[in-house]
Write an enzyme that holds these catalytic residues in place. Structure first.
Site, short mmCIF file in Angstrom:
data_model
loop_
_atom_site.label_atom_id
_atom_site.label_comp_id
_atom_site.label_asym_id
_atom_site.label_seq_id
_atom_site.Cartn_x
_atom_site.Cartn_y
_atom_site.Cartn_z
N ASN A 227 0.83 -1.24 0.06
CA ASN A 227 0.06 0.11 -0.09
C ASN A 227 1.03 1.11 -0.03
O ASN A 227 1.72 1.26 0.68
CB ASN A 227 -0.99 0.04 1.29
CG ASN A 227 -1.87 -1.00 1.30
OD1 ASN A 227 -1.77 -2.20 1.99
ND2 ASN A 227 -2.98 -1.17 0.35
N HIS A 259 -7.03 -4.52 2.50
CA HIS A 259 -5.76 -3.63 2.19
C HIS A 259 -4.80 -4.47 1.14
O HIS A 259 -4.29 -3.99 0.11
CB HIS A 259 -5.01 -3.02 3.01
CG HIS A 259 -5.47 -1.99 3.90
ND1 HIS A 259 -6.42 -1.90 4.74
CD2 HIS A 259 -5.23 -0.62 3.90
CE1 HIS A 259 -6.84 -0.76 5.07
NE2 HIS A 259 -6.03 0.12 4.66
N ASP A 282 -2.98 -0.76 11.50
CA ASP A 282 -3.12 0.59 11.12
C ASP A 282 -4.68 1.08 11.39
O ASP A 282 -5.17 1.75 10.53
CB ASP A 282 -2.97 0.42 9.52
CG ASP A 282 -2.71 1.79 8.75
OD1 ASP A 282 -2.38 2.90 9.67
OD2 ASP A 282 -2.74 1.81 7.71
N GLY A 318 -6.59 3.95 6.63
CA GLY A 318 -6.37 3.10 7.80
C GLY A 318 -7.58 1.89 7.74
O GLY A 318 -8.12 1.79 6.83
#
Length: 391
Positions: A227, A259, A282, A318
């Site tokens: 990412n 993600h 995260d 996040g």
């Protein structure tokens, strides 16, 4: 209880799984690990009065989350004692016993306020998950891969800022995440490593060669792998290619299956061979709460259907992940064994932070940061420094 047994457990140690195992804790420290048959005879007399029956469940070390922005409605960027208590209490309830307060790309003064609050918090007894320090994500990153960071505050690395903060708040900064291709990054990496601070590639447009140059300078980690970084192609390996192929780089992974696709998670596990991979959440302030509108470092975020995205752009902002869910995902989505998942969620982070002598594994002399899971990997009990967490 200051002194107690956990019995009838599958105890995960660095040496393997102890079936029909037991763990003895005295005054916050693990003093015995072995089978029940091996337990000291003098302890047998107290077995019934101070034993916790694991009923065949798993005993594993508490999780260590080196990259987390908030939870249960609170954001580390708004740090106060109340905010820190809220976040650490929530994440402790999800199995995290050691945590990094992670900042966002914000102004000098906003970041310093977090450092000041965390410094004060760390210098008093902490009742919940233990804050080990601050992970500075930004502001020294690349606008091209801004993700959910605010480009208005992205600047070239400032060693003078870092040195002043480290002098004023000694021991607080534990990780700096930056774009190593930007001007000033290499001196910042060298300064950080000379001061015992980990440095991760983050929100970066770096080529493979630029990452390798940064590694030679001391860069030793990569933020949320795949990412917000240059991807892998067969002629331009990019940041991802460097992370996958260079054993000197510890890779972070947001293990929510959103993600990063589970197949790419498997690739990362194979490339890093379990030893150089650290699972993170995260997580942002919406973690632990329902759908709705939230804030991440001053940017509006929509949480919906298990995802957090910027309100005005749709970029992932996040996660809503917790460490216990990340642990389960590594077992159920990726196919890791429970001992392998323990390395990824506890021991590898402890080793990277150079605290493996006291936490991150189950062993005699270690701090009693312990989780009890049932056979389906659901949390049953949580202890931090031998103190049982209250729901």
């Amino acid at each position: 209880m200051s002194s107690f047994f956990i019995t009838n457990a599958k105890v995960v140690t660095l040496q393997g799984v102890i079936e029909q195992g037991c763990v003895r804790i005295e005054n916050g420290t693990i003093v015995f690990v072995g089978t029940q048959a091996e337990a000291p005879a003098a302890d047998l007399a107290t077995w019934q009065q101070d034993a916790v029956d694991a009923k065949g469940g798993w005993v594993i070390p508490g999780f260590i989350d080196v990259h987390v922005h908030g939870g249960y409605g609170a954001d580390f960027m708004d740090s106060s004692k109340e905010v820190l208590d809220t976040i650490t209490k929530f994440h402790l309830s999800q199995g995290t016993t050691t945590i990094h307060a992670t900042t966002m790309t914000q102004s000098h003064d906003a970041i310093e306020r977090v450092l000041a609050e965390v410094y004060e918090y760390m210098n008093q007894p902490m009742p919940y998950a233990q804050v080990h320090g601050v992970h500075m994500e930004g502001p020294f990153i690349n606008p091209k891969y801004k993700g959910a960071q605010n480009p208005a505050y992205m600047i070239e690395a400032r060693v003078d800022w870092l040195d002043a903060w480290n002098t004023k708040y000694p021991g607080v900064i534990k990780q700096i995440s930056l774009a190593p291709e930007r001007n000033g990054a290499i001196p910042a990496i060298e300064w950080a490593r000379a001061n015992g601070i980990n440095v991760a590639a983050a929100h970066t447009d770096a080529t493979y060669d630029e990452i390798e140059t940064a590694v030679e300078a001391g860069l030793n980690q990569a933020v949320h792998t795949y990412n917000a970084m240059t991807p892998l192609t067969h002629r331009a390996p990019g940041t991802v290619g460097a992370v996958l192929s260079d054993d000197r780089i510890i890779a972070e992974l947001i293990a929510d299956g959103i993600h990063v696709h589970p197949a790419a998670m498997k690739v990362l596990v194979k490339c890093k061979n379990n030893n150089n991979l650290v699972v993170i959440t995260d997580a942002m302030s919406a973690a632990g709460l329902g759908d709705g509108e939230y804030d991440l470092g001053g940017l509006p975020v929509i949480a919906k259907n298990g995802e957090a995205r910027l309100k005005d752009g749709g970029s992932l902002a996040g996660s809503l992940l917790t460490m216990i869910q990340a642990f389960k995902n590594m077992v159920n989505m990726v196919g890791c064994s429970v001992p392998e998942a323990v390395l990824l969620t506890s021991y590898n982070a402890a080793k990277q932070l150079r605290i493996e002598d006291r936490t991150g594994s189950i062993g005699v002399g270690k701090q009693a940061d312990i989780l009890l899971l049932d056979a389906d990997l659901n949390l049953q009990s949580i202890w931090v420094k031998g103190n049982q967490a209250k729901n």
